[in-house]
Write an enzyme that holds these catalytic residues in place. Structure first.
Site, PDB file in Angstrom:
ATOM      1  N   LEU A  30       0.860  -1.191   0.000  1.00 41.10           N
ATOM      2  CA  LEU A  30       0.000   0.000   0.000  1.00 41.10           C
ATOM      3  C   LEU A  30       0.893   1.236   0.000  1.00 41.10           C
ATOM      4  O   LEU A  30       1.668   1.444   0.937  1.00 41.10           O
ATOM      5  CB  LEU A  30      -0.901  -0.001   1.239  1.00 41.10           C
ATOM      6  N   ILE A  44      -1.853  16.069  27.006  1.00 40.99           N
ATOM      7  CA  ILE A  44      -1.167  16.945  26.037  1.00 40.99           C
ATOM      8  C   ILE A  44      -2.218  17.697  25.211  1.00 40.99           C
ATOM      9  O   ILE A  44      -2.107  18.903  24.984  1.00 40.99           O
ATOM     10  CB  ILE A  44      -0.209  16.120  25.135  1.00 40.99           C
ATOM     11  N   ASP A 258     -11.258  15.889  25.237  1.00 34.09           N
ATOM     12  CA  ASP A 258     -10.140  16.693  25.768  1.00 34.09           C
ATOM     13  C   ASP A 258     -10.431  18.187  25.620  1.00 34.09           C
ATOM     14  O   ASP A 258     -10.138  18.988  26.509  1.00 34.09           O
ATOM     15  CB  ASP A 258      -8.834  16.358  25.026  1.00 34.09           C
ATOM     16  N   ALA A 288     -14.554  21.122  18.253  1.00 33.02           N
ATOM     17  CA  ALA A 288     -13.492  20.167  17.884  1.00 33.02           C
ATOM     18  C   ALA A 288     -13.985  19.145  16.859  1.00 33.02           C
ATOM     19  O   ALA A 288     -13.215  18.647  16.048  1.00 33.02           O
ATOM     20  CB  ALA A 288     -12.963  19.456  19.134  1.00 33.02           C
TER      21      ALA A 288
HETATM   22  N1  LIG Z   1     -21.453  14.318  17.182  1.00 34.25           N
HETATM   23  C1  LIG Z   1     -21.308  15.422  17.913  1.00 34.25           C
HETATM   24  N2  LIG Z   1     -22.004  16.549  17.623  1.00 34.25           N
HETATM   25  C2  LIG Z   1     -21.890  17.672  18.364  1.00 34.25           C
HETATM   26  N3  LIG Z   1     -21.092  17.767  19.437  1.00 34.25           N
HETATM   27  C3  LIG Z   1     -20.376  16.684  19.784  1.00 34.25           C
HETATM   28  C4  LIG Z   1     -20.438  15.448  19.048  1.00 34.25           C
HETATM   29  N4  LIG Z   1     -19.596  14.554  19.633  1.00 34.25           N
HETATM   30  C5  LIG Z   1     -19.031  15.209  20.670  1.00 34.25           C
HETATM   31  N5  LIG Z   1     -19.495  16.466  20.784  1.00 34.25           N
HETATM   32  C6  LIG Z   1     -19.144  17.483  21.794  1.00 34.25           C
HETATM   33  O1  LIG Z   1     -17.993  17.101  22.518  1.00 34.25           O
HETATM   34  C7  LIG Z   1     -18.318  16.822  23.897  1.00 34.25           C
HETATM   35  C8  LIG Z   1     -17.532  15.620  24.378  1.00 34.25           C
HETATM   36  O2  LIG Z   1     -17.773  14.520  23.519  1.00 34.25           O
HETATM   37  P1  LIG Z   1     -18.026  13.023  24.010  1.00 34.25           P
HETATM   38  O3  LIG Z   1     -19.206  12.984  24.871  1.00 34.25           O
HETATM   39  O4  LIG Z   1     -18.034  12.201  22.765  1.00 34.25           O
HETATM   40  O5  LIG Z   1     -16.740  12.788  24.912  1.00 34.25           O
HETATM   41  P2  LIG Z   1     -15.783  11.525  25.046  1.00 34.25           P
HETATM   42  O6  LIG Z   1     -16.574  10.277  24.916  1.00 34.25           O
HETATM   43  O7  LIG Z   1     -14.990  11.750  26.272  1.00 34.25           O
HETATM   44  O8  LIG Z   1     -14.877  11.731  23.769  1.00 34.25           O
HETATM   45  P3  LIG Z   1     -13.356  11.281  23.514  1.00 34.25           P
HETATM   46  O9  LIG Z   1     -13.510  10.157  22.539  1.00 34.25           O
HETATM   47  O10 LIG Z   1     -12.757  12.505  22.911  1.00 34.25           O
HETATM   48  O11 LIG Z   1     -12.763  10.879  24.829  1.00 34.25           O
HETATM   49  C9  LIG Z   1     -19.841  16.627  23.895  1.00 34.25           C
HETATM   50  O12 LIG Z   1     -20.392  16.923  25.161  1.00 34.25           O
HETATM   51  C10 LIG Z   1     -20.276  17.608  22.815  1.00 34.25           C
HETATM   52  O13 LIG Z   1     -20.264  18.938  23.291  1.00 34.25           O
END
Ligand SMILES: Nc1ncnc2c1ncn2[C@@H]1O[C@H](COP(=O)(O)OP(=O)(O)OP(=O)(O)O)[C@@H](O)[C@H]1O
Ligand SMILES: [Mg+2]
Length: 320
Positions: A30, A44, A258, A288
């Site tokens: 690839l 970080i 994060d 993000a």
């Molecule tokens: N699909 C989405 N649409 C809009 N906002 C989102 C989405 N996914 C995440 N977010 C935003 O980011 C915040 C944190 O995301 P999430 O709940 O997925 O955290 P996590 O599971 O800790 O993520 P990570 O995989 O980064 O550790 C959410 O409360 C929301 O504000």
């Protein structure tokens, strides 16, 4: 308002290597594009995000071998102040590949490299000797092999002695053990919250009771349960509030958690209210998701989403 620096701790960082390939086909050679390198690891990322918001955090992390040197340089290039603990084993490299014909992302995570007891002690000493004393310590990410499962609870004791607020964003047994020491804030997603309260699965209408149980047991003062596209629930001893995620077109949710932690803690460190801090966390997390790969948020997106959340809150708090 606390005056010491915000410190982040990443004990299992990685050098993230990303490339593109047209199609992933078994057995074939690839041909990938020239790789790009980024610093990876929960703490970080939080430090990078706080720096982008205007803060001057200190990122403490482990580095080993040439991959560690490269990681260190990447973090410094972002303008983030660093304190590093050298390890004998080389820093791991994770590998991300984008299949351009489908847009699918494949993210290969390597196991963390084994740490020696002297290296674990060196991290503890670095934290104990921080001068000036930190106002917040944010530990984020998993523990590599060789690190005792109660490592974060040892860090919690140091934070208590220093008068610092301690936040852990992790999962599984290390998170549970940390919470036994009494934390300032936890930001679990629903899976992590289920692990913390010891159940297989939580339904949506069980989330606030589960979060409140952690507070009543003295495991933390504040719980912000993040729920992806559904936003977050803020729970304290006497308050429950749902903060919706603003409508966005998510491109990659990597780094959302994060960014959220960074938004919350940076805003609190500026003396703002908890409600405003959690709105900022949601705005940073959702912003993000608007960027590809592990790229964090753009400030202009955060401002737009924060405006949306403030308007939403004004309109609906009057009717609640
Ligand atoms: N699909 C989405 N649409 C809009 N906002 C989102 C989405 N996914 C995440 N977010 C935003 O980011 C915040 C944190 O995301 P999430 O709940 O997925 O955290 P996590 O599971 O800790 O993520 P990570 O995989 O980064 O550790 C959410 O409360 C929301 O504000
Ligand atoms: Mg997370």
């Amino acid at each position: 308002m606390a005056t010491g620096p915000i410190v982040t701790l990443t004990i299992n960082p990685a050098l993230d290597k990303s490339s593109n390939v047209d199609r992933i086909v078994p057995e074939n050679k690839l041909r990938c594009d020239k790789p790009t390198f980024e610093a990876g690891g929960g703490g970080i990322n939080v430090a990078k995000a706080i720096h982008r918001l205007g803060g001057n955090p200190i990122a403490i992390f482990t580095i080993g071998g040439p991959t560690g040197q490269r990681l260190h340089k990447l973090v410094k290039n972002e303008g983030v102040e660093t304190m590093v603990i050298e390890t004998k084993q080389w820093t791991r490299e994770n590998f991300h590949i984008l299949e351009t014909s489908t847009g699918f992302q494949y993210r290969f995570g390597m196991p963390g490299t084994e740490m020696m007891p002297t290296e674990v002690r060196a991290i503890i000493e670095t934290l104990e000797e921080l001068d000036p004393k930190p106002s917040y310590i944010i530990a984020s990410g998993s523990l590599p092999p060789g690190v005792p499962i109660d490592f974060y609870s040892k860090v919690a004791q140091i934070a208590h002695k220093q008068g610092a607020r301690f936040i852990v964003d992790g999962s599984g047994e290390s998170l549970r053990s940390a919470s036994e020491s009494g934390l300032f804030l936890l930001k679990p997603n629903i899976t992590e919250l289920s692990q913390l309260v010891g159940v297989d699965k939580l339904e949506m209408d069980e989330v606030d009771d589960a979060a409140r149980a952690l507070i009543i047991r003295g495991q933390c003062e504040i719980v912000v349960v993040s729920m992806g596209a559904m936003g977050a629930i803020l729970v304290t001893e006497d308050q429950v509030e749902h903060i919706p995620a603003p409508p966005v077109q998510p491109v990659s949710t990597v780094g959302a958690g994060d960014s959220m932690v960074a938004g919350i803690i940076w805003t609190l460190s500026q003396g703002k209210s908890l409600r405003e801090a959690v709105r900022m966390g949601v705005a940073c997390g959702s912003a993000a998701t608007m960027n590809a790969g592990s790229e964090l948020f753009k400030m202009q997106d955060v401002s737009k989403l924060m405006d949306w959340l403030n308007r939403y809150s004004k309109r609906y708090s009057a009717t609640m």
